[in-house]
Enzyme design. Structure first.
Site, mmCIF file in Angstrom:
data_model
loop_
_atom_site.group_PDB
_atom_site.id
_atom_site.type_symbol
_atom_site.label_atom_id
_atom_site.label_comp_id
_atom_site.label_asym_id
_atom_site.label_seq_id
_atom_site.Cartn_x
_atom_site.Cartn_y
_atom_site.Cartn_z
ATOM 1 N N ASP A 137 0.828 -1.214 0.000
ATOM 2 C CA ASP A 137 0.000 0.000 0.000
ATOM 3 C C ASP A 137 0.862 1.263 0.000
ATOM 4 O O ASP A 137 2.075 1.208 0.283
ATOM 5 C CB ASP A 137 -0.894 -0.043 1.252
ATOM 6 C CG ASP A 137 -2.226 0.677 1.053
ATOM 7 O OD1 ASP A 137 -2.331 1.483 0.111
ATOM 8 O OD2 ASP A 137 -3.145 0.433 1.856
ATOM 9 N N ASP A 194 -10.526 1.610 -3.954
ATOM 10 C CA ASP A 194 -11.100 1.179 -2.673
ATOM 11 C C ASP A 194 -12.609 1.067 -2.763
ATOM 12 O O ASP A 194 -13.267 0.688 -1.793
ATOM 13 C CB ASP A 194 -10.749 2.177 -1.571
ATOM 14 C CG ASP A 194 -9.380 1.892 -0.983
ATOM 15 O OD1 ASP A 194 -8.783 0.882 -1.378
ATOM 16 O OD2 ASP A 194 -8.912 2.678 -0.138
HETATM 17 C C1 DGJ Z 1 -5.886 1.721 1.753
HETATM 18 C C2 DGJ Z 1 -6.151 0.562 0.831
HETATM 19 O O1 DGJ Z 1 -6.513 1.030 -0.417
HETATM 20 C C3 DGJ Z 1 -7.211 -0.327 1.461
HETATM 21 O O2 DGJ Z 1 -7.540 -1.373 0.584
HETATM 22 C C4 DGJ Z 1 -6.687 -0.864 2.753
HETATM 23 O O3 DGJ Z 1 -5.602 -1.717 2.528
HETATM 24 C C5 DGJ Z 1 -6.287 0.290 3.668
HETATM 25 N N1 DGJ Z 1 -5.405 1.207 3.014
HETATM 26 C C6 DGJ Z 1 -5.614 -0.227 4.916
HETATM 27 O O4 DGJ Z 1 -5.186 0.786 5.701
#
Ligand code: DGJ
Length: 717
Positions: free
Chosen positions: A455, A521
């Site tokens: 991430d 997301d």
């Molecule tokens: C942002 C990501 O895009 C999510 O899928 C998730 O992993 C969160 N961070 C976790 O903090």
């Protein structure tokens, strides 16, 4: 004023031909290479034909335009009369700023990947050398080019930027690029290709959620199936610019280059700077253009069957404990999950997003026996194990930041604005790099982690390397690549997902070293349809994570039935984020049916050619995947809102073999979604030739908004 009619010297030309693409380049007359044609395969060309192309590509020279160096080289130079975006910006303390390269030699080689033209050029007065490489790739017909600049002088040469250009013809009169934001990535926008510069820049140390990924220019109204279109992309995960430039003299080209901060690249004697690859694709419609990128990625690193994932994020967020996650894993395995991924929340002190990034040790309070018991159960259930990291980030509230405040970026005003409470760890500090490598590598080895969700949630705003605050933006991207490469070479089984608050880091640079991207997301199928469709311009379905989210979307709060959420998830690398612990047995068994359907057909879904119909009704979407041998295909017809035209009329199915007969059937894993009086073929199926399905098509079934119907089309002998 009348210009004297003196015939211009005709340059020699070379022909690069691969993967259905021809590139004809004028080279060998001392000037930098000029692309005279990029696009449709011209067939084998005789020396005479090549000379003819070169002769007929010289434009008339208008009044007062005698210095315009048309056609324009791939690296345009001001000192040659070019008044547009400069190919090279650089200097030595205010001198050596107007370079004039002369090509001294060139070579056309047949590399395994495709024919490559290497041109050596020098600016003797300035003591600079330039190597340009231009290649057409066999597997895809993509074009790529890059430049290497070498300082042969004693004075350091400061590089401000190197941009390369791919020309497009006058027919390319309309531009398409993408914009977006968190949870709504890749929104298309179009406008006419006016005189001037249309510039899309990314300055946050990654391409970003807003980034265009591709910049396309095509015939007015080009769609997915028709209209010739060309596009460029930069294979780089850091700061960058893509531009479409049209001059008053009607040179049109697509430009790409890395954006450099002050003194990020200063070349000592004999040092060099090499640009990332600039890629170019073209097609009759966006499907063909995208298929080249898909073929390229598939040829570069073929992937095995993509294991169905369960990602813990939306199910439990930070609420981790052994019993909960074991129970989730057990239900996942029952539903057919093959890889269990523990998202954010497993490391020391991490109970929410305010602390602990950087402290990459398993939290001893939450996991008194480590992650081992969970991993053991996951394996017992026959699944792989994946773990979330955010290697480049750090919270001020972390042991790491307290112990090494000098490892944080700081451009002279302290650590700068927090974003999601976090700051950026400067991997340009060898010790910081070693720390992250060691923590990740130790865990990957100890737990035999199969998959890292990587991430990256904060932009790099103030990426100053301490103690003097000089920019470390470019080095950060290089270090990330190095870290990924090193982890993969130490742990050759490891797969990596590129996630950056969703789709913030999607490019061919990161895709060289990762196995999939997380496009967004947002798991709301209404948004996902569009996000996946436009991410698909670059990324094939099997490299896009597509997850089944909750009934009420966590990001948009729209609600959708399982069938629609599942249908939008089966096309890519399938995952589940629904909280199975709260799902009823009936819901879990319907999820299992969708998973089984995906697994049964993923070979086609992940290796086929992606197609989209261009429909006149703006509320309708028809997209599909056709097997490479066109023996079968899946299509989904969706309505994204209530259509203005009703009934929709007959829908042609793109991509099939005109000369084969096909059986078309509605398929509905988990139960039928159609209701009311529907066209008869939807219940009984229909057998028709591919040509008929393409040209006449089938009367569309009636659908509500945010609903779809899935078709399986199989060739019959
Ligand atoms: C942002 C990501 O895009 C999510 O899928 C998730 O992993 C969160 N961070 C976790 O903090």
């Amino acid at each position: 004023m009348t210009a004297a009619a003196s015939p211009a010297a005709v340059p020699p030309a070379e022909h690069l031909r691969a993967g259905g693409t021809s590139v004809v380049v004028a080279v060998g007359d001392g000037r930098l290479p000029r692309i005279l044609h990029w696009g449709e395969d011209l067939g084998k060309l005789s020396a005479d034909a090549l000379a003819g192309i070169a002769r007929s590509a010289l434009p008339a020279i208008g009044d007062s335009a005698v210095t315009y160096p048309q056609p324009v080289p791939v690296l345009p130079q001001l000192a040659e009369g070019w008044l547009g975006r400069p190919g090279l910006v650089g200097d030595s303390e205010g001198r050596r700023w107007a370079s004039t390269f002369r090509a001294v030699s060139h070579r056309l080689d047949d590399d395994a990947e495709g024919p490559v033209l290497r041109v050596d050029a020098v600016d003797e007065a300035y003591g600079l050398a330039l190597v340009l490489e231009l290649q057409v790739l066999h597997a895809s017909g993509l074009v790529r080019q890059r430049a290497e600049l070498v300082n042969r002088g004693d004075e350091p040469f400061r590089v401000g930027g190197v941009e390369l250009a791919l020309p497009v013809p006058h027919a390319a009169a309309e531009l398409l690029d993408l914009t977006g934001r968190w949870s709504l990535e890749r929104v298309p926008q179009r406008h006419p290709f006016h005189v001037g510069e249309w510039v899309r820049a990314s300055r946050g140390g990654k391409p970003g959620l807003e980034h265009t990924m591709l910049l396309a220019a095509g015939e007015p109204g080009f769609g997915f199936r028709s209209g010739r279109v060309w596009a460029t992309h930069l294979a780089w995960s850091g700061n960058q610019v893509l531009a479409a430039e049209r001059t008053p003299a009607d040179t049109r080209h697509l430009v790409a280059g890395e954006l450099l901060l002050p003194e990020e690249v200063v070349l000592a004697r004999d040092a060099s700077y090499r640009t990332p690859w600039q890629f170019g694709s073209w097609g009759d419609g966006l499907d063909e253009l995208a298929a080249r990128f898909h073929r390229h990625l598939r040829a570069e690193r073929p992937l095995g069957a993509r294991p169905v994932i369960l990602n813990t994020w939306e199910a439990v967020y930070f609420r981790h404990d052994l019993d909960t996650l074991v129970a989730l894993a057990e239900l996942g395995a029952e539903a057919g999950v093959e890889r269990f991924v523990v998202d954010d929340g497993w490391f020391t002190g991490r109970r929410d997003d305010t602390s602990s990034l950087g402290d990459w040790d398993v939290d001893a309070e939450v996991w008194p026996d480590g992650l081992e018991p969970l991993v053991a159960r996951v394996r017992e259930l026959g699944m792989d194990f994946g773990l979330w990291f955010e290697p480049e980030m750090v919270n001020l509230d972390s042991d790491l930041a307290r112990a090494h405040p000098d490892w944080l970026f700081d451009a002279g005003h302290g650590p700068g604005l927090p974003s999601r409470h976090q700051h950026v760890l400067d991997l340009g500090h060898p010790e910081a790099y070693a720390h992250v490598l060691d923590r990740m590598s130790t865990l990957i080895h100890a737990l035999h982690i199969d998959y890292v969700k990587w991430d990256h949630n904060r932009y790099l705003l103030d990426a100053g390397h301490q103690p003097d605050g000089r920019p470390g933006m470019r080095r950060q991207t290089q270090q990330v690549y190095r870290l990924m490469d090193e982890l993969r070479s130490r742990h050759p089984w490891l797969e990596i997902e590129s996630c950056a608050s969703g789709g913030g880091r999607i490019d061919l640079g990161v895709l060289e070293r990762t196995d999939r991207v997380w496009p967004s997301d947002c798991n709301d199928p209404h948004e996902r349809l569009e996000i996946q469709r436009w991410t698909g311009l670059l990324v094939p379905p099997e490299r896009q994570g597509t997850h089944l989210g909750a009934r009420s979307s966590h990001t948009t709060h729209r609600t959708h039935p399982l069938a629609y959420r599942a249908e939008k998830a089966i096309w890519g690398h399938l995952g589940i984020e629904v909280n199975l612990l709260e799902a009823s047995e009936a819901e879990r068994s319907r999820i299992a049916e969708w998973v089984a359907f995906h697994v049964a057909h993923r070979d086609l879904l992940h290796h086929g050619t992606v197609v989209h119909a261009d429909l006149p009704e703006p509320a309708a979407r028809l997209e599909g995947v056709v097997a490479e041998d066109r023996s079968q295909a899946f299509y989904a017809l969706s309505l994204v809102e209530r259509p203005r035209t009703w009934p929709l009329g007959r829908l042609g199915l793109p991509g099939l073999d005109d000369d084969a007969d096909y059986e078309v059937r509605v398929v509905a894993p988990g139960g039928s979604t159609l209701h009311g009086a529907q066209p008869p073929w939807t219940s009984a199926g229909v057998r028709l030739p591919g040509r008929v399905l393409r040209v006449i098509g089938l009367e569309a079934p009636a659908l509500d908004a945010d609903r779809s119907v899935l078709l399986h089309v199989v060739a019959v002998r």
